[in-house]
Scaffold this motif. Structure first.
Motif, mmCIF file in Angstrom:
data_model
loop_
_atom_site.group_PDB
_atom_site.id
_atom_site.type_symbol
_atom_site.label_atom_id
_atom_site.label_comp_id
_atom_site.label_asym_id
_atom_site.label_seq_id
_atom_site.Cartn_x
_atom_site.Cartn_y
_atom_site.Cartn_z
ATOM 1 N N ASP A 75 0.810 -1.218 0.000
ATOM 2 C CA ASP A 75 0.000 0.000 0.000
ATOM 3 C C ASP A 75 0.849 1.276 0.000
ATOM 4 O O ASP A 75 0.362 2.342 0.320
ATOM 5 C CB ASP A 75 -0.976 -0.002 1.176
ATOM 6 C CG ASP A 75 -0.290 -0.094 2.523
ATOM 7 O OD1 ASP A 75 0.923 -0.339 2.563
ATOM 8 O OD2 ASP A 75 -0.983 0.067 3.542
ATOM 9 N N ASP A 76 2.104 1.161 -0.384
ATOM 10 C CA ASP A 76 2.969 2.336 -0.492
ATOM 11 C C ASP A 76 3.305 2.588 -1.955
ATOM 12 O O ASP A 76 3.734 1.672 -2.673
ATOM 13 C CB ASP A 76 4.279 2.127 0.283
ATOM 14 C CG ASP A 76 4.055 2.080 1.779
ATOM 15 O OD1 ASP A 76 3.188 2.826 2.269
ATOM 16 O OD2 ASP A 76 4.753 1.310 2.455
ATOM 17 N N LEU A 77 3.127 3.823 -2.394
ATOM 18 C CA LEU A 77 3.442 4.216 -3.765
ATOM 19 C C LEU A 77 4.692 5.078 -3.749
ATOM 20 O O LEU A 77 4.768 6.067 -3.017
ATOM 21 C CB LEU A 77 2.279 5.005 -4.374
ATOM 22 C CG LEU A 77 2.529 5.620 -5.758
ATOM 23 C CD1 LEU A 77 2.747 4.535 -6.801
ATOM 24 C CD2 LEU A 77 1.361 6.512 -6.149
ATOM 25 N N LEU A 78 5.664 4.704 -4.569
ATOM 26 C CA LEU A 78 6.885 5.479 -4.725
ATOM 27 C C LEU A 78 7.100 5.671 -6.217
ATOM 28 O O LEU A 78 7.354 4.715 -6.948
ATOM 29 C CB LEU A 78 8.079 4.749 -4.103
ATOM 30 C CG LEU A 78 9.420 5.448 -4.207
ATOM 31 C CD1 LEU A 78 9.389 6.774 -3.458
ATOM 32 C CD2 LEU A 78 10.532 4.555 -3.677
ATOM 33 N N THR A 79 6.944 6.905 -6.673
ATOM 34 C CA THR A 79 7.056 7.178 -8.098
ATOM 35 C C THR A 79 7.608 8.575 -8.314
ATOM 36 O O THR A 79 7.866 9.308 -7.361
ATOM 37 C CB THR A 79 5.690 6.987 -8.805
ATOM 38 O OG1 THR A 79 5.894 6.908 -10.212
ATOM 39 C CG2 THR A 79 4.718 8.101 -8.463
ATOM 40 N N GLY A 80 7.772 8.944 -9.548
ATOM 41 C CA GLY A 80 8.291 10.266 -9.858
ATOM 42 C C GLY A 80 7.959 10.652 -11.284
ATOM 43 O O GLY A 80 7.279 9.923 -12.005
ATOM 44 N N GLU A 86 3.581 17.326 -15.007
ATOM 45 C CA GLU A 86 3.247 15.934 -15.273
ATOM 46 C C GLU A 86 2.993 15.187 -13.963
ATOM 47 O O GLU A 86 2.045 14.400 -13.860
ATOM 48 C CB GLU A 86 4.381 15.257 -16.044
ATOM 49 C CG GLU A 86 4.097 13.803 -16.370
ATOM 50 C CD GLU A 86 5.264 13.127 -17.073
ATOM 51 O OE1 GLU A 86 4.993 12.259 -17.924
ATOM 52 O OE2 GLU A 86 6.429 13.457 -16.762
ATOM 53 N N LEU A 87 3.797 15.452 -12.954
ATOM 54 C CA LEU A 87 3.614 14.795 -11.665
ATOM 55 C C LEU A 87 2.304 15.206 -11.007
ATOM 56 O O LEU A 87 1.604 14.377 -10.420
ATOM 57 C CB LEU A 87 4.790 15.092 -10.737
ATOM 58 C CG LEU A 87 4.813 14.289 -9.441
ATOM 59 C CD1 LEU A 87 4.826 12.791 -9.714
ATOM 60 C CD2 LEU A 87 6.006 14.686 -8.601
ATOM 61 N N ALA A 88 1.942 16.458 -11.144
ATOM 62 C CA ALA A 88 0.665 16.924 -10.593
ATOM 63 C C ALA A 88 -0.497 16.186 -11.246
ATOM 64 O O ALA A 88 -1.428 15.745 -10.568
ATOM 65 C CB ALA A 88 0.525 18.429 -10.780
ATOM 66 N N THR A 89 -0.436 16.030 -12.562
ATOM 67 C CA THR A 89 -1.485 15.294 -13.280
ATOM 68 C C THR A 89 -1.525 13.842 -12.834
ATOM 69 O O THR A 89 -2.606 13.283 -12.594
ATOM 70 C CB THR A 89 -1.254 15.379 -14.803
ATOM 71 O OG1 THR A 89 -1.298 16.750 -15.189
ATOM 72 C CG2 THR A 89 -2.301 14.602 -15.571
ATOM 73 N N ASN A 111 10.085 15.640 -2.751
ATOM 74 C CA ASN A 111 11.323 16.388 -2.617
ATOM 75 C C ASN A 111 11.206 17.771 -3.259
ATOM 76 O O ASN A 111 12.128 18.558 -3.195
ATOM 77 C CB ASN A 111 12.499 15.620 -3.230
ATOM 78 C CG ASN A 111 12.348 15.417 -4.719
ATOM 79 O OD1 ASN A 111 11.257 15.531 -5.263
ATOM 80 N ND2 ASN A 111 13.442 15.090 -5.373
ATOM 81 N N HIS A 112 10.062 18.059 -3.852
ATOM 82 C CA HIS A 112 9.808 19.386 -4.417
ATOM 83 C C HIS A 112 8.756 20.072 -3.553
ATOM 84 O O HIS A 112 7.640 19.574 -3.419
ATOM 85 C CB HIS A 112 9.320 19.292 -5.863
ATOM 86 C CG HIS A 112 9.363 20.586 -6.585
ATOM 87 N ND1 HIS A 112 8.549 21.637 -6.272
ATOM 88 C CD2 HIS A 112 10.149 20.996 -7.603
ATOM 89 C CE1 HIS A 112 8.814 22.643 -7.075
ATOM 90 N NE2 HIS A 112 9.787 22.289 -7.892
ATOM 91 N N PRO A 113 9.065 21.218 -2.979
ATOM 92 C CA PRO A 113 8.138 21.848 -2.021
ATOM 93 C C PRO A 113 6.805 22.281 -2.626
ATOM 94 O O PRO A 113 5.828 22.407 -1.890
ATOM 95 C CB PRO A 113 8.925 23.057 -1.506
ATOM 96 C CG PRO A 113 9.979 23.301 -2.523
ATOM 97 C CD PRO A 113 10.290 21.985 -3.168
ATOM 98 N N ASP A 114 6.737 22.473 -3.935
ATOM 99 C CA ASP A 114 5.505 22.975 -4.540
ATOM 100 C C ASP A 114 4.516 21.889 -4.971
ATOM 101 O O ASP A 114 3.361 22.191 -5.254
ATOM 102 C CB ASP A 114 5.825 23.839 -5.771
ATOM 103 C CG ASP A 114 6.557 25.107 -5.394
ATOM 104 O OD1 ASP A 114 6.418 25.549 -4.224
ATOM 105 O OD2 ASP A 114 7.267 25.648 -6.253
#
Length: 122
Positions: A75-80, A86-89, A111-114
Motif C-alpha cells: 500500500d505504499d506508492l513510490l514514483t516520480g 506531469e507529476l501533478a497530473t 522532494n519538491h516543495p511545490d
C-alpha cells in the motif's frame, strides 16, 4: 487498505474468529467480511485489487495505470516524473482511480516543495 476489500460471501466461512468476553461465556464465532491483515493472502489480495483497478482504467489513464501496476509495494506508492506539471497530473489521476474503490492515498511526501500545493493535496 485491507478493510476496504470485501471477501466474497461464499469465502467468508474461511475467515472465522472465535470470541468471548469472559471465560464463563460460551464461545461465539464471527465471520469477517473484509480481508484480514496478517493473513497469508492479505498482501496478495491488496496488490491484486490495485492491479484490477489499473486494468479497468488503462484506456483512459494509461500512464497512471502503469504506475499503479509497477510502483506500489503493497500500500505504499513510490514514483516520480520529469516535470512538476506531469507529476501533478499523475497524482490527481492516481488518486481518482484509487478513490473509485475507497483507496485513499495519504501521507504524501515530495522532494519538491511545490508539488503538494500544485496538486491540491495540501
Amino acid at each position: 487498505m485491507y478493510r476496504q476489500i470485501l471477501v466474497r460471501p461464499d469465502q467468508r466461512r474461511f475467515q472465522l474468529i472465535f470470541w468471548r468476553s469472559d471465560h464463563s461465556e460460551p464461545l461465539r464465532s464471527y465471520q469477517l467480511n473484509t480481508v484480514t491483515y496478517g493473513t497469508a493472502s492479505a498482501a496478495y489480495l491488496a496488490v491484486r485489487c490495485l492491479h484490477q483497478l489499473a486494468i479497468e482504467n488503462e484506456q483512459q489513464f494509461s500512464q497512471a495505470s502503469h504506475i499503479i501496476k509497477t510502483d506500489f509495494y503493497v500500500d505504499d506508492l513510490l514514483t516520480g516524473s520529469n516535470s512538476l506539471e506531469e507529476l501533478a497530473t499523475l497524482c490527481k489521476d492516481i488518486s481518482n482511480i484509487l478513490s473509485q474503490r475507497c483507496f485513499e492515498l495519504r501521507k504524501w511526501v515530495s522532494n519538491h516543495p511545490d508539488i503538494l500545493t500544485v496538486t491540491g493535496i495540501m
